[in-house]
Write an enzyme that holds these catalytic residues in place. Structure first.
Site, mmCIF file in Angstrom:
data_model
loop_
_atom_site.group_PDB
_atom_site.id
_atom_site.type_symbol
_atom_site.label_atom_id
_atom_site.label_comp_id
_atom_site.label_asym_id
_atom_site.label_seq_id
_atom_site.Cartn_x
_atom_site.Cartn_y
_atom_site.Cartn_z
ATOM 1 N N GLY A 47 73.181 -14.849 16.833
ATOM 2 C CA GLY A 47 71.944 -14.589 17.557
ATOM 3 C C GLY A 47 70.738 -14.899 16.697
ATOM 4 O O GLY A 47 70.753 -14.662 15.485
ATOM 5 N N ASP A 77 63.099 -0.919 24.254
ATOM 6 C CA ASP A 77 63.216 -2.351 24.536
ATOM 7 C C ASP A 77 64.566 -2.663 25.180
ATOM 8 O O ASP A 77 65.275 -3.567 24.757
ATOM 9 C CB ASP A 77 63.003 -3.147 23.243
ATOM 10 C CG ASP A 77 62.797 -4.640 23.508
ATOM 11 O OD1 ASP A 77 62.428 -4.997 24.652
ATOM 12 O OD2 ASP A 77 63.023 -5.447 22.584
HETATM 13 P P1 ADP Z 1 66.344 -8.781 17.890
HETATM 14 O O1 ADP Z 1 65.705 -7.480 17.566
HETATM 15 O O2 ADP Z 1 65.815 -9.817 17.026
HETATM 16 O O3 ADP Z 1 66.320 -9.102 19.361
HETATM 17 P P2 ADP Z 1 69.131 -8.100 18.207
HETATM 18 O O4 ADP Z 1 69.689 -6.958 17.431
HETATM 19 O O5 ADP Z 1 68.862 -7.865 19.652
HETATM 20 O O6 ADP Z 1 67.858 -8.671 17.451
HETATM 21 O O7 ADP Z 1 70.125 -9.320 18.044
HETATM 22 C C1 ADP Z 1 69.888 -10.590 18.634
HETATM 23 C C2 ADP Z 1 71.150 -11.056 19.371
HETATM 24 O O8 ADP Z 1 72.252 -11.127 18.458
HETATM 25 C C3 ADP Z 1 71.612 -10.099 20.480
HETATM 26 O O9 ADP Z 1 70.944 -10.362 21.712
HETATM 27 C C4 ADP Z 1 73.098 -10.387 20.542
HETATM 28 O O10 ADP Z 1 73.360 -11.531 21.314
HETATM 29 C C5 ADP Z 1 73.455 -10.693 19.080
HETATM 30 N N1 ADP Z 1 73.951 -9.468 18.411
HETATM 31 C C6 ADP Z 1 73.196 -8.518 17.807
HETATM 32 N N2 ADP Z 1 73.938 -7.522 17.301
HETATM 33 C C7 ADP Z 1 75.215 -7.840 17.590
HETATM 34 C C8 ADP Z 1 76.492 -7.187 17.334
HETATM 35 N N3 ADP Z 1 76.560 -6.033 16.690
HETATM 36 N N4 ADP Z 1 77.599 -7.793 17.795
HETATM 37 C C9 ADP Z 1 77.514 -8.970 18.460
HETATM 38 N N5 ADP Z 1 76.380 -9.625 18.717
HETATM 39 C C10 ADP Z 1 75.224 -9.078 18.302
#
Ligand code: ADP
Ligand code: MG
Length: 310
Positions: free
Chosen positions: A11, A126
């Protein structure tokens, strides 16, 4: 960092990049979220680390586990439990077909996770499909937590201060300014500039996500800007009157909207949802935040009467 072998990028986060990685000792698969800190920052303030400790204690099966926090001079790495995909990607893969049982199960788990956070005075702020993680076995977990600007959160009469890393706050504010953050899951009170957020902010987002689940991934209010967002909301739910929401006109960014009448029934909006489901949705999507149902109450709603948690 030597503890983990990076496998692939999963991501592009708002604050940094998220990688799938393997713990070299235990072979456990994890997700690493790298957070860049500002150059002029003198590392992470101790108060921020304390707050991350608070998040580390947020242990619940519907909240993604924060295993560890690694801190080097210019970078912060959050080590999370790994999940298979997020709800957005899940929608993309289900081709407009989501059975009512899955909708109910996801909604139940979302509310369970929220009820747990709210009972500990933690807000998500969020919620959106990209921040909900799904596992192959149908588990749903709230992710991307609390990494939002610090706020004074009134919860049942108490003010609970949540200080989060300064660097993250700054990045978040930049983001809000550049309109990258989606408005689609924001309640009308926040769109009108309400500054004191309560747990009701998450309940509105949960309502939008509920409708999106029921429609297999079609967003309920895909607004282009704040004005368009509010118009879409009021056209569906009716523009609130002074009687329904007395404090609305006192909000900082309040401006009057045409008095749209409420759509009489949500049948055409969420045709596949049962009548009890529509009733729950109606209670989540209350424009007046005071009238919005809480996570704990929502779990007791008749919609879940025939649901057996696994
Ligand atoms: P941001 O705050 O930058 O949006 P996120 O924590 O939402 O960051 O992470 C971005 C993307 O990465 C998520 O939308 C998801 O697709 C992927 N992702 C984040 N954490 C995980 C996890 N623990 N396992 C699998 N995919 C993850
Ligand atoms: Mg996110």
């Amino acid at each position: 960092m030597q503890k983990y072998e990076k496998l692939e990028k999963i991501g592009e986060g708002t604050y940094g990049t998220v990688f799938k990685a393997k713990n070299r000792e235990t072979h456990e698969i994890v997700a690493l979220k790298r957070v860049r800190l500002d150059d002029d920052d003198e590392g992470v303030p101790s108060s921020a680390l304390r707050e991350i400790c608070l998040l580390k204690e947020l242990k619940h099966k519907n909240i993604v586990r924060l295993h560890d926090v690694l801190h080097s001079d210019k970078k912060l790495t959050l080590v999370f439990e790994y999940c298979d995909q997020d709800l957005k990607k899940y929608f993309d893969s289900c081709n407009g077909d989501l059975d009512p049982e899955t909708v109910k199960s996801f909604m139940y788990q979302l509310l369970k996770g929220l009820a747990f956070c709210h009972s500990r005075n933690v807000l998500h702020r969020d919620l959106k499909p990209q921040n909900l993680l799904i596992n192959r076995n149908g588990e749903l977990k709230l992710a991307d937590f609390g990494l939002a600007p610090a706020f004074c959160i009134p919860v049942r009469g108490f003010f609970f201060r949540l200080y989060i890393i300064k660097a993250l706050c700054q990045m978040s504010f930049q983001l809000l300014e550049s309109q990258v953050v989606t408005l689609w899951y924001r309640p009308p009170d926040v769109l009108f500039g309400a500054k004191l957020y309560s747990t009701s902010i998450d309940m509105w987002s949960a309502g939008c996500i509920f409708a999106e689940l029921a429609n297999a991934g079609r967003p309920l209010f895909p607004g282009n800007d704040v004005d368009d967002q509010l118009k879409r909301i009021f056209r569906l739910l009716g523009t609130p009157t002074e009687e329904q929401w007395q404090t609305m006109t006192k909000l900082p960014d309040y401006k009057p909207y045409p008095m749209y009448p409420a759509t009489t029934s949500l049948v055409n909006v969420v045709p596949k949802l049962s009548s009890t489901g529509r009733d729950l949705l109606q209670n989540l999507l209350k424009c007046n935040p005071v009238q919005r149902i809480s996570a704990e109450e929502a779990l007791q709603h008749p919609y879940f009467a025939d649901f057996c948690p696994p």
